[in-house]
Design a protein around this motif. Structure first.
Motif, PDB file in Angstrom:
ATOM      1  N   ALA A   1      -7.537  -3.519  -7.808  1.00  0.00           N
ATOM      2  CA  ALA A   1      -6.936  -2.264  -8.312  1.00  0.00           C
ATOM      3  C   ALA A   1      -7.833  -1.391  -9.513  1.00  0.00           C
ATOM      4  O   ALA A   1      -8.921  -2.180  -9.481  1.00  0.00           O
TER       5      ALA A   1
ATOM      6  N   PHE B   1      -4.859   6.542   2.745  1.00  0.00           N
ATOM      7  CA  PHE B   1      -5.646   7.495   2.345  1.00  0.00           C
ATOM      8  C   PHE B   1      -5.427   8.045   0.862  1.00  0.00           C
ATOM      9  O   PHE B   1      -5.307   8.843   0.683  1.00  0.00           O
TER      10      PHE B   1
ATOM     11  N   THR C   1       1.426   4.542 -12.239  1.00  0.00           N
ATOM     12  CA  THR C   1       3.075   3.904 -11.574  1.00  0.00           C
ATOM     13  C   THR C   1       2.533   2.482 -11.198  1.00  0.00           C
ATOM     14  O   THR C   1       1.525   2.618 -10.604  1.00  0.00           O
TER      15      THR C   1
HETATM   16  N1  LIG Z   1       0.313   3.306   7.724  1.00  0.00           N
HETATM   17  C1  LIG Z   1       1.092   3.361   7.429  1.00  0.00           C
HETATM   18  O1  LIG Z   1       2.608   3.257   8.336  1.00  0.00           O
HETATM   19  C2  LIG Z   1       2.196   3.411   5.986  1.00  0.00           C
HETATM   20  C3  LIG Z   1       3.346   3.282   5.537  1.00  0.00           C
HETATM   21  C4  LIG Z   1       3.924   3.287   4.268  1.00  0.00           C
HETATM   22  C5  LIG Z   1       2.255   4.546   3.249  1.00  0.00           C
HETATM   23  N2  LIG Z   1       1.826   4.236   3.765  1.00  0.00           N
HETATM   24  C6  LIG Z   1       0.154   5.080   3.413  1.00  0.00           C
HETATM   25  O2  LIG Z   1      -0.155   4.181   2.017  1.00  0.00           O
HETATM   26  C7  LIG Z   1      -0.484   5.091   0.872  1.00  0.00           C
HETATM   27  C8  LIG Z   1      -0.706   3.840  -0.255  1.00  0.00           C
HETATM   28  O3  LIG Z   1       1.113   4.405  -0.869  1.00  0.00           O
HETATM   29  P1  LIG Z   1       2.018   4.225  -1.343  1.00  0.00           P
HETATM   30  O4  LIG Z   1       3.207   4.335  -1.439  1.00  0.00           O
HETATM   31  O5  LIG Z   1       2.500   2.798  -1.579  1.00  0.00           O
HETATM   32  O6  LIG Z   1       1.328   4.306  -2.545  1.00  0.00           O
HETATM   33  P2  LIG Z   1       1.676   4.300  -4.624  1.00  0.00           P
HETATM   34  O7  LIG Z   1       2.121   3.556  -4.729  1.00  0.00           O
HETATM   35  O8  LIG Z   1       0.676   5.152  -5.522  1.00  0.00           O
HETATM   36  O9  LIG Z   1       0.152   3.615  -4.437  1.00  0.00           O
HETATM   37  C9  LIG Z   1      -1.464   4.518  -4.184  1.00  0.00           C
HETATM   38  C10 LIG Z   1      -2.110   3.927  -4.825  1.00  0.00           C
HETATM   39  O10 LIG Z   1      -3.521   4.532  -4.431  1.00  0.00           O
HETATM   40  C11 LIG Z   1      -4.153   3.959  -5.497  1.00  0.00           C
HETATM   41  N3  LIG Z   1      -5.419   4.834  -5.111  1.00  0.00           N
HETATM   42  C12 LIG Z   1      -6.742   5.441  -5.277  1.00  0.00           C
HETATM   43  N4  LIG Z   1      -6.873   6.297  -5.313  1.00  0.00           N
HETATM   44  C13 LIG Z   1      -6.119   7.078  -6.473  1.00  0.00           C
HETATM   45  C14 LIG Z   1      -5.727   8.731  -5.996  1.00  0.00           C
HETATM   46  N5  LIG Z   1      -7.199   9.349  -6.012  1.00  0.00           N
HETATM   47  N6  LIG Z   1      -4.475   9.614  -6.457  1.00  0.00           N
HETATM   48  C15 LIG Z   1      -3.734   8.562  -6.205  1.00  0.00           C
HETATM   49  N7  LIG Z   1      -3.997   7.071  -5.980  1.00  0.00           N
HETATM   50  C16 LIG Z   1      -5.397   6.297  -6.434  1.00  0.00           C
HETATM   51  C17 LIG Z   1      -3.836   4.317  -6.281  1.00  0.00           C
HETATM   52  O11 LIG Z   1      -4.577   2.339  -6.935  1.00  0.00           O
HETATM   53  P3  LIG Z   1      -5.052   2.088  -8.461  1.00  0.00           P
HETATM   54  O12 LIG Z   1      -5.614   3.054  -9.762  1.00  0.00           O
HETATM   55  O13 LIG Z   1      -4.847   0.413  -8.968  1.00  0.00           O
HETATM   56  O14 LIG Z   1      -6.535   3.022  -7.565  1.00  0.00           O
HETATM   57  C18 LIG Z   1      -2.404   4.086  -7.056  1.00  0.00           C
HETATM   58  O15 LIG Z   1      -1.630   3.584  -7.006  1.00  0.00           O
HETATM   59  C19 LIG Z   1      -0.484   6.383   1.072  1.00  0.00           C
HETATM   60  O16 LIG Z   1      -1.790   7.155   1.860  1.00  0.00           O
HETATM   61  C20 LIG Z   1       0.908   6.238   1.708  1.00  0.00           C
HETATM   62  O17 LIG Z   1       0.661   7.334   3.195  1.00  0.00           O
HETATM   63  C21 LIG Z   1       0.995   4.496   4.565  1.00  0.00           C
END
Ligand SMILES: NC(=O)c1ccc[n+]([C@@H]2O[C@H](COP(=O)([O-])OP(=O)(O)OC[C@H]3O[C@@H](n4cnc5c(N)ncnc54)[C@H](OP(=O)(O)O)[C@@H]3O)[C@@H](O)[C@H]2O)c1
Length: 334
Positions: free
Chosen positions: A173, A240, A318
């Motif tokens: 992270a 992404f 978050t």
């Molecule tokens: N494939 C599927 O079926 C599926 C299903 C659900 C979600 N997803 C995808 O999974 C990804 C994460 O979703 P989530 O709901 O877990 O999101 P989340 O809780 O907001 O977590 C995303 C994390 O990504 C990291 N990150 C690194 N660079 C970033 C940037 N430039 N802007 C924002 N965050 C950044 C951050 O952690 P750090 O601060 O530690 O770097 C952030 O906390 C999304 O792209 C979502 O669309 C895919």
């Protein structure tokens, strides 16, 4: 009713909660749900701007994951297992509102031991991580797994699940605070700060030079992670969050017999419908055994404060699942 209605495509910070929004009318095969809590997802931020693959016609209510009760005036379609007032969780467009109409196939009974806040962040997040690790990477006990954004929504679920499946988990992270969360709430064995140059050397050291068998990446860091993958490793492409879609040099894939493996959970209902109840049965068994547990961000947002929640998500502030509580407001104690 009150709802976070998107009148035209724009950044969420420009949209106010509306009152007097007409209640949704359930279509055939749908039920009406009183929303108690809803889960915030990274893709909500994209959807308000028209940058997500699902583009509902305007105006539309934002939000997809929810937990709540079957409304007293809901239709109960043929084959419906629910009664009026039953506690449920699921997904459907428009959950940042007091009521939502959802397909019966996307509603499940909320386990008795779970609160609405816990149930609100399950329906997309947890099967994504479970199916990625189990169905796609075929993770085996004793293997090494590297999870990026390990304190995030899908990330912390992946850390917990990989541990429950008997793997050695390295959580990566972008800050010390998030690494602490991945360890405390995820149960990660080791943590690595990927904001530091050369972090892959730490991963190689932890694995005695072998590298990790499975990479779980929701950020878009596959190229970086391939520097510390093992021979015959599997790299799971989950998302992404960093904002750009990577191009992977194929020589890296060839050199170590690597498999690049995609996972799109939302598309299972179209392409592999029979797998969905199997994943849910296995996941709900894991929840009831206590081996995995939903992780909720410390601040619960009200419907009026939903913009703040989405902005916190956007600014990477978050961890776990950020939740909006539609029915009542208070700050959760962690
Ligand atoms: N494939 C599927 O079926 C599926 C299903 C659900 C979600 N997803 C995808 O999974 C990804 C994460 O979703 P989530 O709901 O877990 O999101 P989340 O809780 O907001 O977590 C995303 C994390 O990504 C990291 N990150 C690194 N660079 C970033 C940037 N430039 N802007 C924002 N965050 C950044 C951050 O952690 P750090 O601060 O530690 O770097 C952030 O906390 C999304 O792209 C979502 O669309 C895919």
């Amino acid at each position: 009713m009150r709802a976070f209605l998107v009148p035209e495509l724009s950044h969420h910070s420009k949209i106010a909660v509306s009152s007097g929004v007409p209640e949704p009318k359930p279509a055939e095969g749908q039920v009406l749900v009183d929303v108690h809590s809803a889960g915030l997802n990274f893709f909500d931020i994209l959807q308000t701007q028209g940058k997500y693959q699902l583009k509902p016609p305007l105006p539309f209510v934002l939000g997809t994951e929810f937990a709540g009760r079957i409304s007293q005036d809901s239709p109960l379609p043929k084959g419906c297992q629910f009664k009026h007032g039953d506690r449920v969780f699921g997904a459907g467009q428009g959950t940042f509102a007091e009521k939502v109409a959802v397909d019966l196939a996307r509603v499940l009974p909320l386990p008795d031991a779970m609160t609405y806040d816990q149930g609100a962040g399950l329906f997309i997040t947890w099967p994504t991580s479970y199916e990625a690790l189990v169905g796609r990477a075929e993770l085996k006990p004793g293997e090494w797994v590297l999870v990026t954004a390990a304190a995030g929504g899908v990330g912390i679920a992946a850390v917990q699940l990989a541990k429950a499946l008997g793997a050695n988990v390295i959580a990566a992270a972008g800050s010390e605070a998030k690494l602490d969360i991945a360890k405390r709430f995820g149960g990660a064995d080791h943590v690595v700060d990927y904001s530091k140059v050369g972090w892959q050397k730490q991963v190689l050291k932890l694995t005695n030079g072998k590298g990790v068998d499975v990479i779980y990446d929701p950020v878009g860091l596959i190229n970086d992670c391939l520097k510390c993958i093992a021979w015959k490793g599997r790299a799971l492409v989950i998302g992404f969050a960093a904002g750009s879609i990577e191009k992977v040099p194929m020589n890296l894939v060839l050199l170590k017999n690597v498999s690049l493996v995609g996972l799109h959970w939302g598309a299972y209902s179209i392409h592999e419908r029979q797998r969905v109840p199997i994943v849910w049965k296995e996941l709900l068994d894991l929840f009831s055994s206590g081996r995995v547990k939903p992780v909720i961000f410390q601040e619960i947002f009200s419907l009026e404060k939903i913009k703040d929640g989405l902005s916190a998500l956007e600014r990477r502030e978050t961890w776990g699942k950020a939740i909006v509580r539609v029915k009542e407001v208070r700050v959760a104690k962690m």
